[in-house]
Design a protein around this motif. Structure first.
Motif, short mmCIF file in Angstrom:
data_model
loop_
_atom_site.label_atom_id
_atom_site.label_comp_id
_atom_site.label_asym_id
_atom_site.label_seq_id
_atom_site.Cartn_x
_atom_site.Cartn_y
_atom_site.Cartn_z
N ILE A 179 -11.92 23.27 -14.68
CA ILE A 179 -12.24 22.10 -13.87
C ILE A 179 -11.15 21.05 -14.06
CG2 ILE A 179 -13.92 20.26 -13.44
CD1 ILE A 179 -14.92 23.07 -12.71
N THR A 180 -10.55 20.58 -12.95
CA THR A 180 -9.49 19.58 -13.04
C THR A 180 -9.78 18.42 -12.10
OG1 THR A 180 -8.07 20.52 -11.30
CG2 THR A 180 -7.81 21.40 -13.53
N PHE A 181 -9.22 17.26 -12.46
CA PHE A 181 -9.31 16.04 -11.65
C PHE A 181 -7.91 15.45 -11.53
CE2 PHE A 181 -13.43 16.57 -13.56
CZ PHE A 181 -14.35 16.13 -12.61
N ASP A 182 -7.54 15.02 -10.33
CA ASP A 182 -6.25 14.37 -10.13
C ASP A 182 -6.42 12.86 -9.93
OD1 ASP A 182 -4.87 16.74 -10.30
OD2 ASP A 182 -4.49 16.93 -8.15
N ASP A 183 -5.41 12.10 -10.31
CA ASP A 183 -5.22 10.68 -9.98
C ASP A 183 -5.80 9.69 -10.98
OD1 ASP A 183 -3.99 11.68 -7.74
OD2 ASP A 183 -5.56 11.09 -6.34
N GLY A 184 -6.56 10.13 -11.98
CA GLY A 184 -7.03 9.21 -13.00
C GLY A 184 -7.93 8.10 -12.46
N LEU A 185 -8.90 8.48 -11.62
CA LEU A 185 -9.79 7.50 -11.01
C LEU A 185 -10.96 7.17 -11.92
CD1 LEU A 185 -9.86 9.03 -7.41
CD2 LEU A 185 -8.31 7.28 -8.33
N LYS A 186 -11.28 5.89 -12.03
CA LYS A 186 -12.34 5.43 -12.93
C LYS A 186 -13.67 6.11 -12.63
CE LYS A 186 -12.05 1.22 -14.25
NZ LYS A 186 -12.05 -0.28 -14.31
N GLU A 187 -13.96 6.35 -11.37
CA GLU A 187 -15.23 6.98 -10.99
C GLU A 187 -15.38 8.39 -11.56
OE1 GLU A 187 -14.31 8.17 -6.43
OE2 GLU A 187 -13.58 6.24 -7.17
N GLN A 188 -14.25 9.06 -11.80
CA GLN A 188 -14.31 10.39 -12.40
C GLN A 188 -14.90 10.31 -13.80
OE1 GLN A 188 -10.20 11.48 -12.26
NE2 GLN A 188 -10.19 11.87 -10.06
N TYR A 220 -12.28 12.29 -5.63
CA TYR A 220 -13.28 11.23 -5.58
C TYR A 220 -14.68 11.75 -5.88
CZ TYR A 220 -9.62 8.51 -3.23
OH TYR A 220 -8.46 7.86 -2.93
N ILE A 221 -15.38 11.06 -6.78
CA ILE A 221 -16.78 11.32 -7.08
C ILE A 221 -17.51 9.99 -6.88
CG2 ILE A 221 -18.47 12.09 -8.79
CD1 ILE A 221 -16.58 14.32 -8.12
N ARG A 222 -18.32 9.90 -5.82
CA ARG A 222 -18.96 8.63 -5.49
C ARG A 222 -20.39 8.85 -5.00
NH1 ARG A 222 -14.14 5.25 -2.30
NH2 ARG A 222 -12.73 5.19 -4.10
N GLU A 223 -21.22 7.84 -5.22
CA GLU A 223 -22.58 7.87 -4.70
C GLU A 223 -22.58 7.68 -3.20
OE1 GLU A 223 -25.19 8.67 -6.24
OE2 GLU A 223 -25.00 8.18 -8.37
N ASP A 224 -21.60 6.94 -2.69
CA ASP A 224 -21.58 6.57 -1.27
C ASP A 224 -20.16 6.62 -0.74
OD1 ASP A 224 -21.98 5.56 1.24
OD2 ASP A 224 -22.64 3.57 0.59
N PHE A 225 -19.93 7.41 0.30
CA PHE A 225 -18.60 7.54 0.89
C PHE A 225 -18.49 6.85 2.25
CE2 PHE A 225 -18.53 10.93 -2.22
CZ PHE A 225 -17.22 10.91 -2.68
N SER A 226 -19.44 5.99 2.55
CA SER A 226 -19.42 5.32 3.85
C SER A 226 -18.24 4.36 3.92
CB SER A 226 -20.73 4.57 4.07
OG SER A 226 -20.92 3.58 3.08
#
Length: 327
Positions: A63-72, A9-15
């Motif tokens: 550098i790797t990312f899992d799950d294919g999340l749009k935020e990535q 997850y890459i997000r501005e806000d994790f609340s």
């Protein structure tokens, strides 16, 4: 030597009502990349494939990312492009072929709205067997970013219940809180993004349905791999050469190398926290660090030292029963 950093997850806000995930903000992601750049040279998927059966000529970082999340793609990819850093994005192909929400993400979203203790109590009412002291330790060690009860909950869900039992328990909770079709469209890459990433040589498989492959029966494992490779072939005209294993634990990766190789994969990634000395001996059980394990992460295992200075080296591949992938 090769060290791999993995992100979700890459997000501005994790609340959230009950915070359930550990990701990075774009700013922290950028800062970590800047720090890693001081330690080694970033490498692409295509460049790494050329090292199969060979030793590395310098210290590389993948550098790797899992799950294919749009935020990535929306928040991390622009930073990578700006800095000239390649990456690999591993996708669960069922999210795109069947427009569904992976069970693992249903769990994350349910846990964001319900307390771990509340979910555990609901599980206990279903007569699930309690964890042994050894299993509790394994849970706490594996989910080392969580409090004890949350770690135990994750372990029970992921390793004590069958996939069908998980689905039967979580899906009603998820459906009561969320609209699945809306979540799927907002959470994952769209087809246009998939095409762009594949065209850049930056796409890989994370299996078809995000299941622990090492716990599947042989027939089910072959079906899972066939389905994800069929998606790649149908949409991009070629199969995926790389795969990251869902969950990434030892149990989730054990005993699968022969089937992985038979399915056409050339590189496979676990979540064994270690460095890769070379690809001479093995290329299907490569180790990775979670981004939180690396400099500027929540749990920096290197304590500010250069990540290539006497790191732990991967060992899981030496226990693999199938030796057909050895090079």
């Amino acid at each position: 030597m090769l060290i791999v950093s993995n992100y979700h997850y890459i997000r501005e806000d994790f609340s959230a009502k009950y915070p359930s995930i550990f990701g990075l903000t774009p700013e922290k992601f950028r800062r970590q990349l800047e720090e890693l750049a001081k330690h080694g040279q970033f490498i692409s998927q295509e460049e790494l494939l050329k090292f199969r059966g060979r030793s590395f000529d310098k210290n590389y970082i993948l550098i790797t990312f899992d799950d294919g999340l749009k935020e990535q793609y929306e928040l991390a990819k622009p930073i990578l492009d700006e800095m000239g850093i390649p990456a690999v994005f591993f996708i669960n192909t069922s999210n795109f072929k069947e427009a569904n929400v992976s069970l693992v993400h249903k769990i994350h979203m349910v846990r964001s709205q319900l307390a771990s203790e509340e979910i555990l109590q609901a599980l206990e009412k279903k007569d699930t067997s309690p964890l042994s002291d050894k299993e509790k330790k394994q849970a706490i060690d594996h989910y080392n970013y969580d409090d004890e009860r949350t770690a135990i909950l994750k372990y029970v869900l992921n390793f004590k219940l069958t996939l069908q039992e998980q689905e039967n328990f979580i899906s009603p909770l998820f459906d009561a809180l969320f609209e699945a079709q809306k979540v799927a469209s907002e959470l994952y890459f769209d087809k246009k993004t998939l095409g762009k990433l594949h065209g850049e040589g930056s796409l890989g498989s994370h299996s078809h349905t995000h299941v622990p492959l090492g716990q599947l029966a042989s027939e089910d494992l072959r079906k899972e791999l066939k389905m994800t490779q069929s998606f790649f072939m149908e949409n991009f005209g070629k199969i995926s050469e790389t795969i990251s294993y869902p969950y990434g634990s030892y149990e989730a990766c054990r005993g699968i190398s022969e089937e992985i190789e038979n399915a056409g994969f050339k590189l496979g990634f676990t979540m064994e926290r270690a460095a890769n000395k070379s690809l001479q001996e093995d290329s299907l059980l490569l180790s990775r660090f979670d981004c939180n394990d690396l400099p500027l992460g929540k749990n920096d295992l290197f304590n500010g030292k250069n990540i290539f200075t006497n790191p732990l080296l991967r060992k899981w591949h030496s226990n693999e029963s199938s030796l057909t992938h050895k090079r």
